[in-house]
Design a protein around this motif. Structure first.
Motif, PDB file in Angstrom:
ATOM      1  N   PRO A  80      -7.822   2.256  -2.552  1.00 56.08           N
ATOM      2  CA  PRO A  80      -8.891   1.989  -1.564  1.00 56.08           C
ATOM      3  C   PRO A  80      -9.045   0.510  -1.246  1.00 56.08           C
ATOM      4  O   PRO A  80      -9.302   0.134  -0.095  1.00 56.08           O
ATOM      5  N   ASP A  81      -8.859  -0.301  -2.259  1.00 56.32           N
ATOM      6  CA  ASP A  81      -8.954  -1.737  -2.097  1.00 56.32           C
ATOM      7  C   ASP A  81      -7.953  -2.256  -1.077  1.00 56.32           C
ATOM      8  O   ASP A  81      -8.276  -2.977  -0.152  1.00 56.32           O
ATOM      9  N   LEU A  82      -6.715  -1.854  -1.295  1.00 57.23           N
ATOM     10  CA  LEU A  82      -5.629  -2.264  -0.411  1.00 57.23           C
ATOM     11  C   LEU A  82      -5.817  -1.702   0.990  1.00 57.23           C
ATOM     12  O   LEU A  82      -5.572  -2.372   1.984  1.00 57.23           O
ATOM     13  N   GLU A  83      -6.287  -0.455   1.017  1.00 60.59           N
ATOM     14  CA  GLU A  83      -6.510   0.180   2.307  1.00 60.59           C
ATOM     15  C   GLU A  83      -7.504  -0.621   3.122  1.00 60.59           C
ATOM     16  O   GLU A  83      -7.338  -0.796   4.326  1.00 60.59           O
ATOM     17  N   GLU A  84      -8.518  -1.091   2.454  1.00 61.63           N
ATOM     18  CA  GLU A  84      -9.527  -1.858   3.151  1.00 61.63           C
ATOM     19  C   GLU A  84      -8.931  -3.149   3.693  1.00 61.63           C
ATOM     20  O   GLU A  84      -9.227  -3.558   4.818  1.00 61.63           O
ATOM     21  N   ARG A  85      -8.080  -3.780   2.867  1.00 60.61           N
ATOM     22  CA  ARG A  85      -7.436  -5.009   3.328  1.00 60.61           C
ATOM     23  C   ARG A  85      -6.591  -4.753   4.552  1.00 60.61           C
ATOM     24  O   ARG A  85      -6.615  -5.510   5.530  1.00 60.61           O
TER      25      ARG A  85
ATOM     26  N   LYS B 159      -5.331   5.552  -7.851  1.00 55.86           N
ATOM     27  CA  LYS B 159      -6.453   5.782  -6.941  1.00 55.86           C
ATOM     28  C   LYS B 159      -7.538   4.725  -7.074  1.00 55.86           C
ATOM     29  O   LYS B 159      -8.399   4.604  -6.210  1.00 55.86           O
ATOM     30  N   ARG B 160      -7.456   3.987  -8.158  1.00 58.17           N
ATOM     31  CA  ARG B 160      -8.399   2.863  -8.262  1.00 58.17           C
ATOM     32  C   ARG B 160      -7.924   1.697  -7.387  1.00 58.17           C
ATOM     33  O   ARG B 160      -8.730   0.945  -6.845  1.00 58.17           O
ATOM     34  N   GLN B 161      -6.619   1.568  -7.251  1.00 50.74           N
ATOM     35  CA  GLN B 161      -6.075   0.422  -6.511  1.00 50.74           C
ATOM     36  C   GLN B 161      -5.985   0.651  -5.001  1.00 50.74           C
ATOM     37  O   GLN B 161      -6.118  -0.276  -4.213  1.00 50.74           O
TER      38      GLN B 161
ATOM     39  N   LEU C 265       0.823  -1.208   0.000  1.00 44.61           N
ATOM     40  CA  LEU C 265       0.000   0.000   0.000  1.00 44.61           C
ATOM     41  C   LEU C 265       0.859   1.260   0.000  1.00 44.61           C
ATOM     42  O   LEU C 265       0.589   2.227  -0.731  1.00 44.61           O
TER      43      LEU C 265
END
Length: 426
Positions: free
Chosen positions: A84-89, A80-82, A45
């Motif tokens: 948020p996904d990682l942040e959630e993980r 910025k597409r990638q 991230l």
RNA sequence: GGAGGGGUGGCAGAGUGGUCGAAUGCACCGGUCUUGAAAACCGGCGUGGCUUCACGGUCACCGCGGGUUCGAAUCCCGCCCCCUCCGCCA
């Protein structure tokens, strides 16, 4: 919370010590797995964020020079597409890790006897001789009502079971004991008197370890975010949370009188008579915030301060080191003071003195800066009852009762009581 | 409960869209000078995470949480806390 460094460096030892406290090596294995996942996701991230920050900076520079920044804008949009996904993980793993960490008990000190329950406790010393009675000593639940100073039935009318109302000399005795204890600890033992709120928020209870696991033991105000304090340990220990103290100011010694509120869920049928186990009782608490190097000396001192109260009240007692199975979750080592109760012919707990080492300090982010400079370190927290006031009333009544049903007031309490004897109707 | 003001580093206090983890002062640490100290001058000085043997690199943090934007201490929304005034109350 257990030190992450320790969990990483010596998971086998942590696992073994947790085993003794009813948690297994599997908890450590799960922690190691989650920590690994957290770190790899975090590294990934942060690399994306670094690239995003770099591109954004470039955009600013290019625009200032009047140049086109299309390529960079496109790159940022892609990143910025990638992200948020990682942040959630990352945050999911984090909260799982946190839940796990908050649920683990403290590791026991080497000097703590290992065992499943109180049968493994170790008696350290017995102080004072139980008095020989030439009559059948009464239990306080007979003695108190007979004297007209304790009333359980009327308390039940206005509140319910597990409450008491004191009348006359009983109420005065409670107040006398509170004042005596506070005067002793502030005057002789170097404590700062403190009068904290009797309600606290959830963070404070997480800090000292009552939450998240033992919410059922607490009274929570309906429709509000406040809890009634189960012990002054909670407000006192959390007073300096999120702070960095100077080592020169340690140890900080605080004493406070507070009522304590406990739901006593799961104790049905236990100690149903008398004022041994109530939903509301008074306590004078002792708390130390100490540097790690001094904390075990502090534990001995704190315990001796609580013992002093018993000695001055002329009450026989013994000191017991709790076994690994009998300790509270936050403690690394606990001494219980057990006072002799003639009415029950038994030693009963009247104080519990614990060194929690850095377990609570980690939860409450309680740190100090070493005198020699350097990074802030977690301090050690200790707490002990000095003493539980209601149980002290029990001990005074039962130990100092006379054959005619009156009670002799111990010397040190006479200035507070204004009398040397409690008689029926006082 | 109503109205208004405010939360920035140990403290004080700037900063209203980029070069700001953040001016300046105080405090603190080291050094120069001095017989010594003070003053003056020079340098340093937040917290946590990830990474590295290390040097270092990097991410996050300006009460907390969301949002807008390529970019937020700065703009928007919600919450918490503090202050002032009004009401109520002890």
């Amino acid at each position: 919370m257990i030190s992450r460094d320790l969990l990483r460096d010596d998971p086998d030892r942590v696992g073994e010590l947790l085993e003794v406290r009813g948690e297994g090596a599997d908890a450590v294995a799960r922690w190691t797995e989650l920590d690994g996942r957290r770190r790899s996701a975090l590294t990934e991230l942060e690399e994306l964020k670094r690239r995003r920050n770099e591109a954004s900076k470039a955009i600013g520079e290019l625009k200032r020079e009047g140049k086109s920044a299309e390529a960079q804008i496109a790159e940022v949009a892609d990143l910025k597409r990638q992200i948020p996904d990682l942040e959630e993980r990352v945050s999911a793993v984090r909260s799982e890790l946190r839940d796990l960490e908050l649920g683990l008990p403290n590791l026991p000190h080497d000097s703590v006897p290992r065992g499943d329950d109180e049968s493994a406790n170790r008696v350290e010393r017995v102080v004072g001789e139980p008095r020989k009675f030439d009559f059948e000593p009464q239990a306080h639940w007979d003695l108190g009502p007979a004297l007209g100073i304790l009333d359980f039935e009327r308390a039940a009318k206005i509140a319910g079971a597990r409450f008491v109302t004191y009348f006359g000399a009983g109420a005065r005795l409670e107040r006398a004991l509170i004042n005596f204890m506070l005067d002793l600890h502030t005057g002789e033992h170097g404590y700062r008197e403190t009068l904290p709120p009797f309600m606290v928020n959830g963070d404070a209870l997480i800090g000292t370890g009552q939450l998240p696991k033992f919410g059922a033991d607490l009274f929570k105000l309906e429709g509000d975010r406040y809890y009634l304090v189960p012990t002054a340990e909670v407000p006192l220990t959390n007073l300096f949370r999120e702070e960095i103290l100077d080592e020169a100011d340690l140890p900080i010694r605080l004493t406070a009188f507070t009522p304590c509120f406990r739901s006593e869920a799961g104790s049905h049928g236990k100690d149903v008579r008398g004022l041994i186990r109530l939903h509301q009782f008074n306590k004078v608490e002792l708390v130390h915030l100490a540097a790690p190097e001094q904390s075990y000396d502090c534990l001995e001192e704190l315990t001796s301060h609580a013992e002093k109260v018993l000695q001055l009240l002329e009450l026989p007692y013994r000191v017991v080191t709790l076994s690994t199975g009998d300790m509270g979750v936050s403690a690394a080592k606990t001494y219980d003071l057990e006072v002799w109760l003639p009415g029950q012919s038994a030693y009963r707990e009247i104080s519990s003195c614990s060194n929690c080492e850095s377990y609570q300090a980690r939860r409450a982010n309680l740190r100090y800066r070493p005198s020699g400079g350097g990074k802030p370190r977690f301090l050690h927290t200790l707490n002990g009852s000095g003493l539980a006031v209601g149980r002290t009333v029990v001990a005074v009544l039962e130990n100092h009762q006379q054959s005619d049903g009156s009670v002799t007031v111990p010397e040190v309490l006479r200035p507070y009581m204004g009398t040397d004897r409690i008689r029926e109707g006082d």
